[in-house]
Design an enzyme around this catalytic site. Sequence first.
Site, mmCIF file in Angstrom:
data_model
loop_
_atom_site.group_PDB
_atom_site.id
_atom_site.type_symbol
_atom_site.label_atom_id
_atom_site.label_comp_id
_atom_site.label_asym_id
_atom_site.label_seq_id
_atom_site.Cartn_x
_atom_site.Cartn_y
_atom_site.Cartn_z
ATOM 1 N N ASP A 111 -97.662 91.564 -10.590
ATOM 2 C CA ASP A 111 -98.915 91.852 -9.893
ATOM 3 C C ASP A 111 -100.073 91.544 -10.842
ATOM 4 O OD1 ASP A 111 -101.145 92.964 -8.622
ATOM 5 O OD2 ASP A 111 -99.953 94.565 -7.717
ATOM 6 N N SER B 31 -103.458 98.819 -2.820
ATOM 7 C CA SER B 31 -104.542 98.353 -3.677
ATOM 8 C C SER B 31 -105.658 99.401 -3.749
ATOM 9 C CB SER B 31 -105.049 96.999 -3.179
ATOM 10 O OG SER B 31 -105.888 96.406 -4.130
ATOM 11 N N HIS C 17 -99.050 91.179 -5.830
ATOM 12 C CA HIS C 17 -99.911 92.140 -5.139
ATOM 13 C C HIS C 17 -99.620 92.145 -3.644
ATOM 14 C CE1 HIS C 17 -103.139 94.938 -5.713
ATOM 15 N NE2 HIS C 17 -103.953 94.341 -4.854
#
Length: 292
Positions: free
Chosen positions: A227, A98, A256
């Site tokens: 995601d 991320s 995610h």
Amino acid sequence: MPYFESPVDGTRLHYVDHGPATGPVAVFVASAYVGHEMWEYQMLPLAEAGHRCVALDRRGHGRSDDAWSGYDLDTLADDLNALLDHLDLREVTLIGHSVGTGEVVRCVTRHGLARVARLALVAGVSPGVVRSPGTPDGVDPEAVRADDEVFRRDRAAYFSALADDFFAAHLPGNQMSPAYVRYLVDRCLSATPRAANGVRAVVAALDLTEELPAVDLPVLVVHGTHDTSAPLALTGERVARLVPDGILKVYENGGHGLFATHAARLTADLREFLDAGAARAADTVGAAAAGR
């Protein structure tokens, strides 16, 4: 516990260092809000397989000290580079998730490649997810500001409400136990309010479009088809096109939180990438010795 001080402002930062000291080195950078614990499904098996696995708790996260300042991408990248210097690590594979992908990219574009041999970008928000000159198809900044207000009002409810989307839990094979979801939410809440909001600002301002073509080393990009935090077309696919030597691996039904839902597959892909790097480094050393 292992700590070192940031050269930027003296903030005390925590890290973990697992596995044999002589193994191929992987350095993990976590997502926003969480510390090194998020990588348990990757670090433990890789360390047991002979890799040296190091992970940094970002300032204000995990067991690192809180700080009022330093929540900008340059400082976070400086903290990461300082860890590499502190442990004198070489031929490192930097692995980010991320917002951590932004930190590892900025680390190499800001500090060079003397210690870093390759990158793995997992479910990254790079090159950026909010509308900017480099990401014209990104999220409306006004929507981000509205989301920030919800976040500030009740972080606990915010994390709990987004957990299903984070894991894409509605898709087959992605269901995580309620106990694990609660654990991860608790880990997210361990980040200080200042750190949590500071890292959100980093994501909102992120635009690495012009930096990525300069990342001249092997880059593994891992991304899920579902995601919602970092849509594949906006992030992973773009990164793989922008870097000179990128490999894109797309996980069907991955969200995610694929580090947990697709843990075994991610660990296997990282191990293959690490082993390929170690083999290449050994071949280079052997060729150099033969040419003496």
